[in-house]
Scaffold this motif. Structure first.
Motif, PDB file in Angstrom:
ATOM      1  N   GLN A 125       0.834  -1.814   0.126  1.00  0.00           N
ATOM      2  CA  GLN A 125       0.134   0.008  -0.374  1.00  0.00           C
ATOM      3  C   GLN A 125       0.823   1.148  -0.320  1.00  0.00           C
ATOM      4  OE1 GLN A 125      -3.094   0.229  -0.763  1.00  0.00           O
ATOM      5  NE2 GLN A 125      -2.943  -2.376  -0.942  1.00  0.00           N
ATOM      6  N   SER A 126       1.651   1.081   0.547  1.00  0.00           N
ATOM      7  CA  SER A 126       2.650   2.560   0.985  1.00  0.00           C
ATOM      8  C   SER A 126       2.947   2.978  -0.482  1.00  0.00           C
ATOM      9  CB  SER A 126       3.924   2.603   1.242  1.00  0.00           C
ATOM     10  OG  SER A 126       3.634   2.078   2.746  1.00  0.00           O
ATOM     11  N   ALA A 127       3.573   2.110  -1.609  1.00  0.00           N
ATOM     12  CA  ALA A 127       3.919   1.371  -2.807  1.00  0.00           C
ATOM     13  C   ALA A 127       3.147   1.951  -3.608  1.00  0.00           C
ATOM     14  CB  ALA A 127       4.722   0.368  -3.119  1.00  0.00           C
ATOM     15  N   LEU A 128       1.757   1.612  -3.595  1.00  0.00           N
ATOM     16  CA  LEU A 128       1.157   2.208  -4.239  1.00  0.00           C
ATOM     17  C   LEU A 128       0.435   3.732  -4.123  1.00  0.00           C
ATOM     18  CD1 LEU A 128      -1.864  -0.180  -4.642  1.00  0.00           C
ATOM     19  CD2 LEU A 128       0.437   0.122  -5.429  1.00  0.00           C
ATOM     20  N   HIS A 129       0.287   3.819  -3.028  1.00  0.00           N
ATOM     21  CA  HIS A 129       0.456   5.623  -2.160  1.00  0.00           C
ATOM     22  C   HIS A 129       1.848   6.860  -2.731  1.00  0.00           C
ATOM     23  CE1 HIS A 129       0.742   9.197   0.147  1.00  0.00           C
ATOM     24  NE2 HIS A 129      -0.043   8.767   0.827  1.00  0.00           N
ATOM     25  N   ALA A 130       2.551   5.978  -2.725  1.00  0.00           N
ATOM     26  CA  ALA A 130       4.258   6.595  -3.022  1.00  0.00           C
ATOM     27  C   ALA A 130       3.966   6.788  -5.107  1.00  0.00           C
ATOM     28  CB  ALA A 130       5.132   5.896  -3.379  1.00  0.00           C
TER      29      ALA A 130
ATOM     30  N   SER B 280       0.027  -1.261  -9.041  1.00  0.00           N
ATOM     31  CA  SER B 280      -0.123  -2.284  -8.855  1.00  0.00           C
ATOM     32  C   SER B 280      -0.647  -3.518 -10.497  1.00  0.00           C
ATOM     33  CB  SER B 280      -1.350  -2.689  -8.307  1.00  0.00           C
ATOM     34  OG  SER B 280      -1.953  -3.794  -8.460  1.00  0.00           O
ATOM     35  N   LEU B 281       0.681  -4.519 -10.202  1.00  0.00           N
ATOM     36  CA  LEU B 281       0.487  -5.283 -10.317  1.00  0.00           C
ATOM     37  C   LEU B 281       0.021  -7.432 -10.726  1.00  0.00           C
ATOM     38  CD1 LEU B 281       4.093  -5.321 -12.023  1.00  0.00           C
ATOM     39  CD2 LEU B 281       1.862  -4.520 -12.835  1.00  0.00           C
ATOM     40  N   LYS B 282      -0.119  -6.923  -9.026  1.00  0.00           N
ATOM     41  CA  LYS B 282      -0.891  -8.617  -8.979  1.00  0.00           C
ATOM     42  C   LYS B 282      -1.089  -7.843  -7.094  1.00  0.00           C
ATOM     43  CE  LYS B 282       0.266 -13.343  -7.392  1.00  0.00           C
ATOM     44  NZ  LYS B 282       1.412 -13.822  -7.417  1.00  0.00           N
ATOM     45  N   GLU B 283      -2.006  -7.511  -6.874  1.00  0.00           N
ATOM     46  CA  GLU B 283      -2.905  -7.436  -5.088  1.00  0.00           C
ATOM     47  C   GLU B 283      -1.996  -9.003  -4.493  1.00  0.00           C
ATOM     48  OE1 GLU B 283      -4.128  -5.273  -3.472  1.00  0.00           O
ATOM     49  OE2 GLU B 283      -4.671  -4.184  -5.878  1.00  0.00           O
TER      50      GLU B 283
ATOM     51  N   SER C 241       2.454 -13.168  -1.717  1.00  0.00           N
ATOM     52  CA  SER C 241       3.030 -11.726  -2.524  1.00  0.00           C
ATOM     53  C   SER C 241       2.608 -11.584  -2.783  1.00  0.00           C
ATOM     54  CB  SER C 241       4.269 -12.180  -2.980  1.00  0.00           C
ATOM     55  OG  SER C 241       3.795 -12.922  -4.331  1.00  0.00           O
ATOM     56  N   GLY C 242       2.824 -10.035  -3.743  1.00  0.00           N
ATOM     57  CA  GLY C 242       2.685  -8.906  -4.651  1.00  0.00           C
ATOM     58  C   GLY C 242       2.987  -8.740  -4.869  1.00  0.00           C
ATOM     59  N   TYR C 243       2.930  -7.684  -6.634  1.00  0.00           N
ATOM     60  CA  TYR C 243       3.342  -7.513  -7.515  1.00  0.00           C
ATOM     61  C   TYR C 243       3.579  -5.749  -7.913  1.00  0.00           C
ATOM     62  CZ  TYR C 243       5.914 -11.847  -8.789  1.00  0.00           C
ATOM     63  OH  TYR C 243       7.106 -13.209  -7.871  1.00  0.00           O
TER      64      TYR C 243
END
Length: 144
Positions: free
Chosen positions: A89-94, A98-101, A111-113
């Motif tokens: 979620q931090s990465a998405l906020h930055a 999203s490639l895979k939740e 895991s997610g990507y």
């Protein structure tokens, strides 16, 4: 003989300031070294560099179009699933895409990507079979 290790991973980026801001939003602090064309991050046991794509191509003595993106995934392992969810979620906020939740995966982990602003793919994972050291470092366990 070539030692079995990686000392530095360099990612070619199209907009160094944008990429620096992205990693800053993740909470990463650049090392005091670097300059107008490269930023370094001291990680556990190695350094990650962000290098302008034009400068990287020139350094490699080839055209930018030949750099490509490569089939590679960088991974950030977490101690638990909650850590995976928070980091994702931090990465998405930055500004990551999203490639895979994050989800349970066939090998028994979670895991997610996501892709950073230059499409470098990161996996955020919890692997219950690979315990992390207190400092977050990973050493493959001995086979049972």
């Amino acid at each position: 003989m070539t030692p079995q290790r990686v000392s530095l991973i360099t990612l070619g980026v199209t907009d160094l300031e944008r990429s620096k801001m992205f990693y800053s939003e993740l909470g990463w602090t650049p090392a005091p070294r670097g300059g107008d064309t490269i930023v370094f991050y001291q990680l556990r046991g190695f350094v990650l560099g962000l290098f302008g794509r034009d400068a990287l191509a020139e350094d490699q003595n080839r055209p930018v179009k030949e750099l490509g993106t490569g089939a590679i995934t960088l991974a950030l392992n977490m101690v638990d699933r909650e850590g995976v969810d928070k980091a994702f979620q931090s990465a998405l906020h930055a500004g990551a895409m999203s490639l895979k939740e994050p989800q349970e995966v066939f090998w028994g982990g979670y895991s997610g990507y996501y892709a950073d602003p230059d499409d470098h793919v990161w996996e955020v994972a919890h692997n219950p079979y690979w315990p992390l050291e207190d400092d977050g470092s990973l050493t493959l366990p001995e086979p049972s």
